[in-house]
Design a protein around this motif. Structure first.
Motif, mmCIF file in Angstrom:
data_model
loop_
_atom_site.group_PDB
_atom_site.id
_atom_site.type_symbol
_atom_site.label_atom_id
_atom_site.label_comp_id
_atom_site.label_asym_id
_atom_site.label_seq_id
_atom_site.Cartn_x
_atom_site.Cartn_y
_atom_site.Cartn_z
ATOM 1 N N MET A 25 -10.846 -8.752 1.537
ATOM 2 C CA MET A 25 -11.906 -8.663 0.655
ATOM 3 C C MET A 25 -13.142 -7.552 0.892
ATOM 4 O O MET A 25 -13.391 -7.072 0.014
ATOM 5 N N LEU A 26 -13.128 -7.298 2.287
ATOM 6 C CA LEU A 26 -13.960 -6.233 2.655
ATOM 7 C C LEU A 26 -13.520 -4.848 1.936
ATOM 8 O O LEU A 26 -14.290 -4.230 1.525
ATOM 9 N N LEU A 27 -12.487 -4.780 2.209
ATOM 10 C CA LEU A 27 -11.805 -3.545 1.677
ATOM 11 C C LEU A 27 -11.690 -3.485 0.111
ATOM 12 O O LEU A 27 -11.819 -2.507 -0.629
ATOM 13 N N LEU A 29 -14.254 -4.773 -1.812
ATOM 14 C CA LEU A 29 -15.479 -4.549 -2.378
ATOM 15 C C LEU A 29 -16.019 -3.135 -1.796
ATOM 16 O O LEU A 29 -17.129 -2.778 -2.181
ATOM 17 N N ALA A 30 -15.273 -2.484 -0.811
ATOM 18 C CA ALA A 30 -15.887 -1.297 -0.340
ATOM 19 C C ALA A 30 -15.787 -0.223 -1.412
ATOM 20 O O ALA A 30 -14.745 -0.155 -2.162
ATOM 21 N N PRO A 31 -16.397 0.604 -1.205
ATOM 22 C CA PRO A 31 -16.248 1.905 -2.361
ATOM 23 C C PRO A 31 -15.273 2.889 -1.893
ATOM 24 O O PRO A 31 -14.931 2.862 -0.731
ATOM 25 N N GLY A 32 -14.646 3.588 -3.077
ATOM 26 C CA GLY A 32 -13.764 4.425 -2.547
ATOM 27 C C GLY A 32 -12.391 3.955 -3.774
ATOM 28 O O GLY A 32 -12.356 2.765 -4.077
ATOM 29 N N ASP A 33 -11.651 5.173 -4.059
ATOM 30 C CA ASP A 33 -10.404 5.110 -5.017
ATOM 31 C C ASP A 33 -9.491 5.708 -4.489
ATOM 32 O O ASP A 33 -9.860 7.078 -4.196
ATOM 33 N N ALA A 294 -6.747 6.993 7.220
ATOM 34 C CA ALA A 294 -6.566 6.000 6.322
ATOM 35 C C ALA A 294 -7.682 5.520 5.686
ATOM 36 O O ALA A 294 -7.953 5.400 4.253
ATOM 37 N N LEU A 295 -8.934 5.480 6.406
ATOM 38 C CA LEU A 295 -10.210 4.964 5.841
ATOM 39 C C LEU A 295 -10.880 6.031 4.800
ATOM 40 O O LEU A 295 -11.348 6.076 3.755
ATOM 41 N N MET A 304 -5.684 -1.993 6.004
ATOM 42 C CA MET A 304 -5.397 -3.468 6.271
ATOM 43 C C MET A 304 -4.278 -4.095 7.339
ATOM 44 O O MET A 304 -4.603 -4.979 8.189
ATOM 45 N N THR A 305 -3.316 -3.130 7.239
ATOM 46 C CA THR A 305 -2.132 -3.399 8.320
ATOM 47 C C THR A 305 -2.747 -3.251 9.914
ATOM 48 O O THR A 305 -2.592 -4.084 10.666
#
Length: 335
Positions: A25-27, A29-33, A294-295, A304-305
C-alpha cells in the motif's frame, strides 16, 4: 523449545502478511509512474497498452493477492523445477521487473553474492573486533584503553556511512591513492595478484560497515561484562583460588555473551540496511544499489520483493535470537 519454535513460526505468517500489505500500500500510494522513464515520443495509447501489459490497470485488491501467489507459490515452484528438473510451475507467470522485464528473483540471485560477500565479511570483522574491545574495556574500566574504545564507539554511532565512506575515499583513494574507490564486481580471483586486488577493493566498504557493528556490539559487550563482574559467583570463584583468566574467560564471559548473542543476531538485518548506502558510495553492484535503482524507476515488483525479503530476514533473526537465548541459558524456558 520445539513447540515454542513452531508457535512462533505460525505467528510469523500473519505478521509477514500484514507487513507485505503495508509495503504494497505504501508503494501504491507513493508518487511516481513506471511509464515516466519512457520516451515522450511514445503515443499515449501505446503507453496505456504498456500499462495494461504490466498489470498496472488492475485494482490493488487484484494485484496484491496475485503478488502473494507469485511470491509464495510460483517462485518456489520455479526454484524446485530448476533444482530437481520437474515441471510444477508449468509456465506460470513469475514476478517480472518493470525496468529489466526479467524475473525479479533471477536479478536478485545475480546481485546477492556481492552483497553477501561485502556484508558478511564486514559483520564478521566488526564482531571479531568488538568482542575483545568490550571485554578488555570492562575488565580495565576507566583505563586509557576503555576511554579509547568508548571514543571509537561514539564515532561509530555518530558518523553515518555516507560520510565515513566519502571520507575514506578522499583520504585513501584521492589523496594517498592506496585503495580503489570503485568496487569492481566483475573482478575474478585467479591468482595471488588478483586476490590482493580483491582484498584492497574490499577494505573500505567492509570497514565502513564494520565500524557500525563494532560500535554497537562492543558497547553491549562492555555493559554485560560489567554487570557480571560484580556478581557474587565471580567473588566466589576468586575466593576458591581460580586464576583471573579462568574467572573472566570461562565464567564471566560465558554469562555475558547471552545478551550479546541476541544483539548480534538482531544486528544482521540492520547491516543490510547500512549496505544500501555503502553500495551506492563504492558502486558495489549488489542488492542495495538494485533497490535504489528500482526506487528511482518506480519498479514496484522489484522494490516490493526486496523490502519484503528484508522483512522476512528481520522476523527470522528475531526468532533465531529468542531460540538461541533459550538454548544457551538453561534458566529460560518457553513453556
Amino acid at each position: 523449545m520445539l513447540t515454542y519454535t513452531l508457535r512462533r513460526l505460525l505467528l510469523s505468517i500473519p505478521t509477514l502478511l500484514f507487513i507485505a500489505f503495508v509495503i504494497f500500500m505504501l508503494l501504491e500510494l507513493a508518487p511516481g509512474d513506471p511509464m515516466a522513464s519512457m520516451p515522450l515520443t511514445i503515443p499515449p495509447e501505446v503507453k496505456e497498452k504498456m500499462r495494461e501489459a504490466l498489470g498496472l490497470g488492475r485494482p490493488w485488491y487484484v494485484r496484491f493477492p496475485l503478488w502473494l501467489n507469485q511470491f509464495f507459490i510460483v517462485e518456489p515452484q520455479y526454484w524446485f523445477d530448476q533444482t530437481f528438473g520437474t515441471n510444477f510451475a508449468n509456465g506460470a507467470q513469475r514476478i517480472i521487473s518493470f525496468q529489466s522485464r526479467s524475473p525479479v528473483f533471477d536479478t536478485i540471485a545475480e546481485r546477492m553474492p556481492q552483497t553477501l560477500w561485502v556484508v558478511g565479511m564486514s559483520y564478521v570483522v566488526g564482531v571479531l573486533i568488538a568482542l575483545p574491545i568490550g571485554i578488555i574495556s570492562a575488565y580495565k574500566q576507566y583505563s586509557v584503553f576503555d576511554q579509547a574504545g568508548t571514543f571509537v564507539s561514539m564515532i561509530g554511532f555518530s558518523v553515518p556511512p555516507f560520510f565515513s565512506g566519502v571520507l575514506l575515499i578522499v583520504v585513501f583513494s584521492v589523496q594517498l591513492k592506496w585503495l580503489p574507490s570503485i568496487y569492481d564486481t566483475t573482478h575474478v580471483v585467479t591468482g595471488w595478484d588478483s586476490f590482493v586486488f580483491q582484498l584492497r577493493q574490499m577494505v573500505m566498504p567492509v570497514m565502513v560497515l564494520a565500524l557500525q557493528t563494532t560500535a554497537q556490539v562492543s558497547r553491549y559487550m562492555r555493559a554485560s561484562m560489567l554487570d557480571n563482574l560484580g556478581q557474587d559467583y565471580v567473588r566466589t570463584a576468586r575466593a576458591k583460588g581460580m586464576s583471573e583468566s579462568v574467572v573472566v574467560m570461562k565464567h564471566v564471559l560465558r554469562n555475558s555473551m547471552l545478551p550479546v548473542i541476541t544483539v548480534i543476531a538482531l544486528g544482521i538485518p540492520a547491516i543490510f540496511g547500512g549496505a544500501i548506502i555503502t553500495e551506492q558510495i563504492f558502486k558495489v553492484n549488489g542488492l542495495g544499489q538494485l533497490l535504489i535503482t528500482a526506487l528511482q524507476g518506480s519498479d514496484i515488483p522489484m522494490v516490493m520483493t526486496i523490502t519484503f525479503l528484508l522483512a522476512v530476514l528481520i522476523v527470522m533473526m528475531n526468532l533465531i535470537a529468542d531460540v538461541l537465548y533459550g538454548i544457551l541459558d538453561p534458566r529460560i524456558r518457553y513453556d
